[in-house]
Scaffold this motif. Structure first.
Motif, PDB file in Angstrom:
ATOM      1  N   GLU A  98       9.698  -5.038 -10.321  1.00  8.42           N
ATOM      2  CA  GLU A  98      10.483  -5.543  -9.118  1.00  8.42           C
ATOM      3  C   GLU A  98      10.622  -4.505  -8.118  1.00  8.42           C
ATOM      4  O   GLU A  98      11.631  -3.943  -7.332  1.00  8.42           O
ATOM      5  N   PRO A  99       9.403  -3.919  -7.659  1.00  3.12           N
ATOM      6  CA  PRO A  99       9.339  -2.692  -6.960  1.00  3.12           C
ATOM      7  C   PRO A  99       9.954  -3.008  -5.493  1.00  3.12           C
ATOM      8  O   PRO A  99      10.333  -2.129  -4.660  1.00  3.12           O
ATOM      9  N   THR A 100       9.888  -4.192  -5.144  1.00  2.00           N
ATOM     10  CA  THR A 100      10.263  -4.658  -3.832  1.00  2.00           C
ATOM     11  C   THR A 100      11.593  -5.335  -3.580  1.00  2.00           C
ATOM     12  O   THR A 100      12.291  -5.449  -2.330  1.00  2.00           O
ATOM     13  N   ALA A 101      12.372  -5.450  -4.770  1.00  4.07           N
ATOM     14  CA  ALA A 101      13.662  -6.171  -4.864  1.00  4.07           C
ATOM     15  C   ALA A 101      14.825  -5.670  -3.838  1.00  4.07           C
ATOM     16  O   ALA A 101      15.298  -6.713  -3.336  1.00  4.07           O
ATOM     17  N   ALA A 138       5.944   0.099   0.433  1.00  4.61           N
ATOM     18  CA  ALA A 138       6.053   0.254  -1.175  1.00  4.61           C
ATOM     19  C   ALA A 138       4.660  -0.334  -1.786  1.00  4.61           C
ATOM     20  O   ALA A 138       4.084   0.447  -2.681  1.00  4.61           O
ATOM     21  N   LEU A 139       4.203  -1.489  -1.295  1.00  5.76           N
ATOM     22  CA  LEU A 139       3.347  -2.143  -2.068  1.00  5.76           C
ATOM     23  C   LEU A 139       2.016  -1.507  -1.645  1.00  5.76           C
ATOM     24  O   LEU A 139       0.995  -1.182  -2.306  1.00  5.76           O
ATOM     25  N   ARG A 140       1.854  -0.934  -0.503  1.00  4.62           N
ATOM     26  CA  ARG A 140       0.589  -0.268   0.179  1.00  4.62           C
ATOM     27  C   ARG A 140       0.624   0.968  -0.854  1.00  4.62           C
ATOM     28  O   ARG A 140      -0.654   1.373  -1.105  1.00  4.62           O
ATOM     29  N   LEU A 141       1.629   1.704  -0.838  1.00  5.04           N
ATOM     30  CA  LEU A 141       1.677   3.172  -1.402  1.00  5.04           C
ATOM     31  C   LEU A 141       1.325   2.919  -3.184  1.00  5.04           C
ATOM     32  O   LEU A 141       0.352   3.673  -3.695  1.00  5.04           O
ATOM     33  N   LEU A 142       1.666   1.869  -3.802  1.00  4.55           N
ATOM     34  CA  LEU A 142       1.566   1.532  -4.963  1.00  4.55           C
ATOM     35  C   LEU A 142       0.129   1.306  -5.033  1.00  4.55           C
ATOM     36  O   LEU A 142      -0.437   1.804  -6.101  1.00  4.55           O
ATOM     37  N   THR A 143      -0.671   0.437  -4.286  1.00  8.43           N
ATOM     38  CA  THR A 143      -2.056   0.378  -4.703  1.00  8.43           C
ATOM     39  C   THR A 143      -2.809   1.370  -4.311  1.00  8.43           C
ATOM     40  O   THR A 143      -3.891   1.705  -5.123  1.00  8.43           O
ATOM     41  N   ALA A 160       8.219 -13.431  -3.520  1.00  2.05           N
ATOM     42  CA  ALA A 160       6.903 -14.183  -2.864  1.00  2.05           C
ATOM     43  C   ALA A 160       6.212 -13.464  -1.973  1.00  2.05           C
ATOM     44  O   ALA A 160       4.966 -13.455  -1.717  1.00  2.05           O
ATOM     45  N   ARG A 161       6.832 -12.196  -1.415  1.00  2.00           N
ATOM     46  CA  ARG A 161       6.270 -11.242  -0.482  1.00  2.00           C
ATOM     47  C   ARG A 161       4.873 -10.581  -1.088  1.00  2.00           C
ATOM     48  O   ARG A 161       4.102 -10.130  -0.471  1.00  2.00           O
ATOM     49  N   ALA A 184       1.036 -10.219  -0.234  1.00  2.00           N
ATOM     50  CA  ALA A 184       0.685  -9.061   0.325  1.00  2.00           C
ATOM     51  C   ALA A 184      -0.772  -8.578  -0.513  1.00  2.00           C
ATOM     52  O   ALA A 184      -1.519  -7.694  -0.067  1.00  2.00           O
ATOM     53  N   LEU A 185      -0.708  -9.016  -1.789  1.00  2.00           N
ATOM     54  CA  LEU A 185      -1.877  -8.680  -2.878  1.00  2.00           C
ATOM     55  C   LEU A 185      -2.601 -10.097  -3.038  1.00  2.00           C
ATOM     56  O   LEU A 185      -2.418 -10.607  -4.260  1.00  2.00           O
ATOM     57  N   PRO A 186      -3.361 -10.590  -2.218  1.00  2.00           N
ATOM     58  CA  PRO A 186      -4.189 -11.906  -2.642  1.00  2.00           C
ATOM     59  C   PRO A 186      -5.131 -11.568  -3.648  1.00  2.00           C
ATOM     60  O   PRO A 186      -5.373 -12.630  -4.122  1.00  2.00           O
ATOM     61  N   GLY A 187      -5.802 -10.531  -3.866  1.00  8.95           N
ATOM     62  CA  GLY A 187      -6.565 -10.578  -4.931  1.00  8.95           C
ATOM     63  C   GLY A 187      -6.255  -9.962  -6.182  1.00  8.95           C
ATOM     64  O   GLY A 187      -7.074 -10.024  -7.221  1.00  8.95           O
ATOM     65  N   ALA A 188      -4.828 -10.183  -6.509  1.00 10.69           N
ATOM     66  CA  ALA A 188      -4.355  -9.501  -7.706  1.00 10.69           C
ATOM     67  C   ALA A 188      -4.636 -10.735  -8.690  1.00 10.69           C
ATOM     68  O   ALA A 188      -4.374 -12.130  -8.347  1.00 10.69           O
ATOM     69  N   GLN A 189      -4.818 -10.500  -9.942  1.00 17.93           N
ATOM     70  CA  GLN A 189      -4.759 -11.450 -11.039  1.00 17.93           C
ATOM     71  C   GLN A 189      -3.283 -12.151 -11.326  1.00 17.93           C
ATOM     72  O   GLN A 189      -2.357 -10.966 -11.260  1.00 17.93           O
TER      73      GLN A 189
END
Ligand code: ADP
Ligand code: MG
Length: 215
Positions: free
Chosen positions: A161-164, A174-179, A196-197, A201-206
């Motif tokens: 839950e890194p964005t909670a 946070a998502l940009r830095l994680l990836t 849902a964000r 933000a990560l449309p390519g993720a499995q």
């Protein structure tokens, strides 16, 4: 590469959780989704070797994490795993810099101040090295936890839950830095979220969708 094979975890006096088989290639991003209580944190703990499966396997880079002895698991975690837990577990008594020295000390290695400084800079935390966790914003504290997780170049990076607790801007950052940091250490990235964000933000993720166990 991470694989789930006929994986089950039964809490004593709690739910019996089952996970669908899955294979995520090395370097890919896996999104574990599901409502609160669906078993996301449990799955991350199984992937981290913090819980032992009741049945089945979690394999990371071909290694059956649940089959290792506690001692082997500790060594494996130190060498391969980066974990950004939901509660960040920064040491309140230690400065940012000392929180980041801790993984080296725990691994019995010499602290690498240059690596720590490089990450602080990359994460926009330069100038905060002497602060204590309570002197940081939520977003800053989370970036310190991220720095700690990637310090030693993990091959598997888990974030619960890194964005909670972050607003839109901090969540996107946070998502940009994680990836970005996962890519730099060629790590497989696993994000547990009901936000849902994150999927947007990560449309390519499995995707791995967990459904709540019948109670
Ligand atoms: P999520 O992270 O998706 O919210 P969790 O993995 O934390 O879900 O929890 C999954 C289910 O297991 C929930 O029903 C939760 O109440 C239960 N659970 C979690 N930890 C324990 C525990 N230590 N003992 C018993 N039940 C637990
Ligand atoms: Mg959880």
């Amino acid at each position: 590469m991470i694989e789930l094979l006929d994986l089950h975890y039964h809490y004593r006096d709690g739910p019996r959780l089952s996970f669908a088989d899955l294979s995520a290639p090395a370097g890919s991003t896996l999104l574990v989704r599901g409502s609160s209580g669906a078993g996301k944190s449990t799955l991350l703990a199984l992937m981290a070797g913090l819980l032992t499966p009741t049945a089945g396997q979690v394999r990371v880079g071909g290694v059956d994490v649940g089959a290792m002895s506690p001692r082997q698991r500790d060594a494996w975690r130190g060498a391969h795993l980066g974990f950004v837990p939901q509660r960040l577990h920064l040491s309140a008594a230690l400065s940012v810099a000392d929180n980041l020295a801790l993984p080296y000390v725990c691994a019995g290695e010499s602290v690498q101040p240059a690596r720590i400084a490089e990450l602080l800079e990359r994460l926009g935390l330069q100038g905060l090295a002497a602060r204590r966790p309570h002197q940081l914003s939520v977003g800053q504290a989370q970036r310190v936890a991220l720095a700690r997780a990637v310090l030693r170049g993990p091959s598997l990076l888990l974030a619960d839950e890194p964005t909670a607790s972050l607003d839109d801007e901090a969540a996107a950052e946070a998502l940009r830095l994680l990836t970005e940091l996962a890519a730099l250490s060629r790590a497989t990235l696993v994000l547990a979220t009901h936000d849902a964000r994150v999927s947007q933000a990560l449309p390519g993720a499995q995707l791995l969708q967990l459904n709540k166990a019948p109670t």
